[in-house]
Design an enzyme around this catalytic site. Sequence first.
Site, PDB file in Angstrom:
ATOM      1  NE  ARG A  36      36.683  38.638  28.501  1.00 43.29           N
ATOM      2  CZ  ARG A  36      35.486  38.736  29.054  1.00 43.29           C
ATOM      3  NH1 ARG A  36      34.502  39.316  28.400  1.00 43.29           N
ATOM      4  NH2 ARG A  36      35.273  38.251  30.251  1.00 43.29           N
ATOM      5  N   GLY A 374      33.035  35.734  35.867  1.00 47.69           N
ATOM      6  CA  GLY A 374      32.125  34.673  36.310  1.00 47.69           C
ATOM      7  C   GLY A 374      32.746  33.293  36.168  1.00 47.69           C
TER       8      GLY A 374
HETATM    9  O1  LIG Z   1      32.108  39.045  30.093  1.00 44.33           O
HETATM   10  C1  LIG Z   1      31.839  37.895  30.431  1.00 44.33           C
HETATM   11  O2  LIG Z   1      31.692  37.529  31.732  1.00 44.33           O
HETATM   12  P1  LIG Z   1      32.403  38.279  33.015  1.00 44.33           P
HETATM   13  O3  LIG Z   1      31.924  39.714  33.020  1.00 44.33           O
HETATM   14  O4  LIG Z   1      31.884  37.494  34.191  1.00 44.33           O
HETATM   15  O5  LIG Z   1      33.886  38.152  32.834  1.00 44.33           O
HETATM   16  C2  LIG Z   1      31.722  36.775  29.420  1.00 44.33           C
HETATM   17  O6  LIG Z   1      31.922  37.229  28.100  1.00 44.33           O
HETATM   18  C3  LIG Z   1      30.365  36.067  29.571  1.00 44.33           C
HETATM   19  O7  LIG Z   1      29.316  36.935  29.255  1.00 44.33           O
HETATM   20  P2  LIG Z   1      27.863  36.641  29.854  1.00 44.33           P
HETATM   21  O8  LIG Z   1      27.938  36.846  31.360  1.00 44.33           O
HETATM   22  O9  LIG Z   1      26.946  37.623  29.147  1.00 44.33           O
HETATM   23  O10 LIG Z   1      27.512  35.202  29.522  1.00 44.33           O
END
Ligand SMILES: O=C(OP(=O)(O)O)[C@H](O)COP(=O)(O)O
Length: 394
Positions: A36, A374
């Site tokens: 990232r 997500g």
């Molecule tokens: O790791 C994240 O989401 P993801 O695990 O769904 O890819 C993002 O940094 C968002 O973090 P959050 O789900 O604590 O808002």
Amino acid sequence: MKKKSIRDLDVKGKKIFCRVDFNVPMNDGTIADDTRIRAALPTIRHLSEHGAMIILASHMGRPKGKVVEELRLAPVAKKLEDLLGKEVRYSEEVIGEDVKEKIAGLKEGDILLLENVRFHPGEEKNDEELAKAFAGLVDLYVNDAFGTAHRAHVSTEGVAKYLPSAAGFLIEKELEVLGNALSDPARPFTAIIGGAKVKDKIGVIDNLLDKVDNLIIGGGLAFTFVKAQGYEIGDSLLEEDKIELAKSFMEKAERNGVKFYLPIDAVVADSFSEKANSQVVDINNISDGWLALDIGPKTADLYRNVIKESNLVIWNGPMGVFEMEPFAQGTNAVAEALAKAGDTYSIIGGGDSARAVEHFGLSDQMDHISTGGGASLEFMEGKDLPGIAALDEK
Ligand SMILES: O=C(OP(=O)(O)O)[C@H](O)COP(=O)(O)O
Ligand SMILES: Nc1ncnc2c1ncn2[C@@H]1O[C@H](COP(=O)(O)OP(=O)(O)O)[C@@H](O)[C@H]1O
């Protein structure tokens, strides 16, 4: 609606509040995977090379409005400095006197990383005062945090109300790749949905049934569908209240002419453990007391063939409990099939599938690995992502 890009901004001499997603996995104080951070480099370099003063903000983990020492961004500042080959200043505050002083000391091209924004209780509440306070420190807002674009927080959404704004290169690329895949897909278009939670994937399955040619289901969520087909599933994962919905999805697939693939065999175990006794059984042969933890070899062959004949594949969610070696074969088979299918454009929808592809050493062979789990799911569901909706239009 097309959003403004950082290419559309005159950034020279401007102070920019730039939201990135540096929520990287940590292992004993060191960064376990810097994907990232690397994904945000093009935007940071562009802003720096064009003479902006860059104030970077990110969250890490879920500290819930309090300072959590292990979630400080100091190791990220160091990593970023190494990757850029350039000094990255760092404040141990989210906002306050130290931040003000450090911003005042920035020259064109300089970079400052703020402390984990979720240490501030206002961040996740999308507090207006905090948004105004951030906006008061800078001239422009840039969002490049695709992984957090589905959150309406101060640094991802609220602050955009008070500043001219634009999307960074990572957000642009994610929207282009995911958007093209869904709006004008190469065909045959196949979606592979796995993982554990039926509940979280309902929206995306429903939406994909209007778009794909083939829908492949694997992972724990497959067994709610298998149950809906009328088979016994022993102690396998089941969301009882979603059986009817699973049936309705199979009917919708039939109405839409979508080929719907479910496991035809499975690896079952007598407990949820790496050391459990396990065996391969046909899907109509799962006994009481056993639980299915992976797709079986016949299913893997079937899925491999569908992948081979597809021109576009979107994959979200592992086929089995790939973290345990005896149940990793199905996920490995799908990852390898995607890696081998040279003409098939492969999009990995973040989260555990990205982790699985990495685990099998096949990341380089995928065409696009989304930095958002997500966020990419919500995008594929057709939902508006607040962090993107808030940005200025072209
Ligand atoms: O790791 C994240 O989401 P993801 O695990 O769904 O890819 C993002 O940094 C968002 O973090 P959050 O789900 O604590 O808002
Ligand atoms: N058959 C199964 N039974 C129980 N858990 C499973 C099964 N198949 C996969 N899983 C688990 O699902 C988890 C991922 O689920 P989920 O969070 O829905 O996926 P993603 O993060 O890719 O969206 C993995 O940790 C994996 O071990």
